[in-house]
Write a protein that holds these residues in place. Sequence first.
Motif, short mmCIF file in Angstrom:
data_model
loop_
_atom_site.label_atom_id
_atom_site.label_comp_id
_atom_site.label_asym_id
_atom_site.label_seq_id
_atom_site.Cartn_x
_atom_site.Cartn_y
_atom_site.Cartn_z
N THR B 450 23.67 -2.12 35.29
CA THR B 450 22.64 -0.65 34.83
C THR B 450 21.11 -0.32 35.54
O THR B 450 20.41 0.84 35.35
CB THR B 450 22.39 -1.34 33.65
OG1 THR B 450 23.26 -1.34 32.64
CG2 THR B 450 21.75 0.23 33.08
N SER B 451 20.52 -1.44 35.95
CA SER B 451 19.55 -1.43 36.80
C SER B 451 19.26 -1.08 37.89
O SER B 451 18.61 0.33 38.24
CB SER B 451 18.47 -3.26 36.78
OG SER B 451 19.14 -3.75 37.04
N MET B 471 13.16 -2.88 38.69
CA MET B 471 13.22 -4.00 40.03
C MET B 471 13.24 -5.40 39.56
O MET B 471 13.40 -5.33 39.77
CB MET B 471 11.95 -3.60 41.04
CG MET B 471 12.51 -2.67 42.11
SD MET B 471 11.64 -2.17 43.70
CE MET B 471 11.28 -0.37 42.77
N GLU B 472 11.83 -5.11 38.47
CA GLU B 472 11.47 -6.15 37.84
C GLU B 472 12.73 -7.10 37.72
O GLU B 472 13.83 -8.14 37.88
CB GLU B 472 10.77 -7.23 37.05
CG GLU B 472 9.30 -7.43 37.76
CD GLU B 472 9.40 -8.10 39.02
OE1 GLU B 472 9.34 -8.89 38.44
OE2 GLU B 472 8.39 -8.01 39.92
N ILE B 473 13.47 -6.28 36.35
CA ILE B 473 14.79 -6.79 36.07
C ILE B 473 15.92 -7.17 36.96
O ILE B 473 16.77 -8.29 36.62
CB ILE B 473 14.96 -5.04 35.12
CG1 ILE B 473 14.37 -5.43 33.59
CG2 ILE B 473 16.55 -5.60 34.24
CD1 ILE B 473 14.32 -4.29 33.05
N ALA B 475 16.17 -8.02 39.95
CA ALA B 475 15.49 -9.18 40.63
C ALA B 475 15.81 -10.68 40.07
O ALA B 475 16.79 -11.66 40.43
CB ALA B 475 13.86 -9.08 41.27
N ALA B 476 15.66 -9.99 37.96
CA ALA B 476 15.57 -11.43 38.04
C ALA B 476 16.98 -11.57 37.69
O ALA B 476 17.41 -12.19 37.79
CB ALA B 476 14.90 -11.21 36.60
N ALA B 477 17.63 -10.74 37.69
CA ALA B 477 19.95 -10.22 36.89
C ALA B 477 20.31 -10.82 38.17
O ALA B 477 21.00 -11.80 38.24
CB ALA B 477 20.21 -9.01 36.73
N LEU B 478 19.61 -10.57 39.47
CA LEU B 478 19.89 -10.99 41.12
C LEU B 478 20.21 -12.33 41.02
O LEU B 478 20.83 -13.38 41.24
CB LEU B 478 19.76 -10.83 42.29
CG LEU B 478 20.26 -9.44 42.53
CD1 LEU B 478 19.68 -8.91 43.94
CD2 LEU B 478 22.03 -9.66 43.36
N ARG B 479 18.93 -12.92 40.70
CA ARG B 479 18.60 -14.69 40.47
C ARG B 479 19.83 -15.18 39.71
O ARG B 479 19.73 -16.38 40.18
CB ARG B 479 16.94 -14.90 40.31
CG ARG B 479 16.38 -16.33 40.67
CD ARG B 479 14.99 -16.12 40.36
NE ARG B 479 14.37 -16.06 40.06
CZ ARG B 479 13.39 -14.69 39.62
NH1 ARG B 479 13.39 -13.65 40.16
NH2 ARG B 479 13.11 -15.23 37.93
N SER B 480 19.33 -14.89 38.88
CA SER B 480 20.58 -15.06 37.79
C SER B 480 22.48 -14.93 38.38
O SER B 480 22.84 -16.03 38.37
CB SER B 480 20.74 -14.14 36.01
OG SER B 480 19.62 -14.30 35.03
#
Lengths: 124, 648
Positions: B450-451, B471-473, B475-480
């Motif tokens: 979605t992001s 974009m932060e969301i 990136a955070a999701a990618l890190r997760s």
Amino acid sequence: MKKILIVDDEKMIANVLARVLNKEEQTTTLFNSGIEALQHLQELHKTSQFYDLILMDLLMPEVSGADILNWIHTNTPRTKVIMMTAYGDSNIRTELLQRGASIVLQKPFENILDIPKIVSEILR
Amino acid sequence: MHTSRISLITSKETQKDFWPFLQNLSLNRYHALKELYENEKENPITEVIFIESKILKRGFEKEYKKLSTAPSLIILPEKIKKSSIISIQNIWTYFLTKEMSPKEISQLVQIAATAARKRRRISALREHQSKTSFNQKNPILQLITKLTNACTSAEDYPDLLKAVLTMKESIGFQDASIIFTNNKNDLTALYHAPHEGKIYPFDFQSKIRPSLSLLLKNSPSKIVSTSDEEAKALNEFTKHPWSSCLKLQLSHSNRTKRKETESLAYIFLFRRELVSFTEKELWLLELASGPLLLAFEKVSMLKKIDLASKEWRSTFDGISEPITVIDREFNIVKANKAFANLIEADVKKIKNKKCFSLLANRRSPCVECPAVKENQALRIKGKNKNDLLAWSYSIKLDNNDFRFQFYRNVSKETALTAALVQSEKMAALGKLVGAIAHEINNPLAGILATSQLLLNDSSNTIPQEISNDIMEISAAALRSKKIIDDLLGFTVNQENIKELVDIQDCILTSITFSRSALKNIKLNLNIDNNLPKTLISSSSIQQVLFNLITNASHAMREKGELTISAHYVEHDNTIAIRVFDNGPGIQAETLRHIFDPFYTSKLEGKGTGLGLSIVKNLITKIGGTITATSTPGKGSSFNIHIPVLNLN
């Protein structure tokens, strides 16, 4: 006009997929339950209709993606199938490919925008 | 009650008069003392004499003294001469009166009889003493005394020869030998006592064995003189001239049951002057054979006990598990070498120490000590951090309770159990992680997709600030996603397909994958050209190398020198791969935990701490080993050994 069916009990994903795949030359239908999707496919099958491509999750309650894949494999083998799984076991992946899935996608996707490309590639 | 032997000596008329008084006594009736004497000459039985004073007058003393024993006298009432009374006063006398009742007389008889018996015993003892008195200077007695003393103190084979030498003067010989054989008639020991010198053990050589054996075999009786043939054999070790020789054989041949294990002893007495042994001397030797045989048996027994004790000791020490014998107060009576090794102490210094002090460094017995609580093994934390399992066995010796304490060092078992528990924990953790990863991946896929979609679709219509937030969301999701991938990699078999793999290819592929990590790093390759192919999952090895290379790159802060070497190790049929960098190195404490899951030296959020744990898992799965060494400031090295397996 290509007909695409999206089945995922995770509504958010189903919705996002529908949005990226809803293009001029293809229509998308959405189900959030495996059992409903299978019933729908069986109804269509009576009038000899079928989808060009189905994107579906592997693990869903009651009727799983693998069950639907089996049904497609025997009834509408012309339907291409993209399996999606949040479970990373390579043995399962191999098994799904043997049962007729065109590709097995690992969730979460690296980039959602790659999905339309993969779909067009498979439909071509 | 003892029946007194009573004789009544009176005239016939007097007997009639006294009959009422004496009717309850059993009597021998005589009319003169002479008759009693004649009758009891051989076997005196009379203890009490009732005698008429009339008869006393007729040469009483003479007749009375003829009686070898002294019965008590009871004199029947009538006047007697004063001189007669004096002459008989040293014997027990009593004058009976007509006023005495039968009961009183009966009592009197008992007292008289007791006195007579006492006198008889004393005289018998005196007679015995006079018969057995002997002359202390009797030479035979002296010989036997000396010999017996020597035999009593004998503890070893040469002592038996010493005992023989006590008879030197009495029998008259100069030199003596003693030879021992086993039940197969093989010579086992020989001692010789020359007249001039000390006893020496004879170091017999093979050449004299047969001749002596022959000589010993042909001995018909206990004591024999030697033949010429025997003399020849004996000369091989006597080494001095002698004229006659006596042989005494000591054996317990009548004990057939024990014969199997018995040895025999032969004593030789040598006389140098030209005089034969006399009958008397032979008799003396015969006399001496008894004590000598006893001494020989005693020495044999002592030897056996000594051997048995040595055997016991060596068995006890030979047991690889630690064992002690303790008394009731927990004092160590005995301990074997394994026990001494266990507590790292000298075996001699263990005795009489408390077991709990030595083993567990305690001041009181261990709680639930198996010596106290029956049939129960106890786990003890030993002094040197050993895990010990102790159990106990009770024995009774001479009415004292002792306990055999058995110990087993279970440190290794404990460590193995711990490792097993750890691996089971990891397997359970793996399943849990798999399940969690699946559950999180689905919503995460939605968030990420979605992001990404929002950023793509609406980049023109939504404000820049919101776009940045999305974009932060994303990136955070990618890190997760990355973390979950790592977690899954740790627990799930990525690839199970095994094929014959060229390790060199694997290394090169891994390097291709790691190109971005190796951008500013100088790479040295040192790979043997003809590494054997091995049956393995190539992706496993690639992932291992990829992880190691990426780690090294991070450690060197993406700048430095990395060397990868691979060569075949013939002696254990493995391929050794080494990845080493010249980065800052790893501290010892970190190095110890480097393969533990979730252990990371990276900043929070930069690593999951699973990379090396995955590496270790993968290597272990293919039957290999991995170790890490490091010198802080100089670099680190990861050494992998993988077994070479082929299709057969």
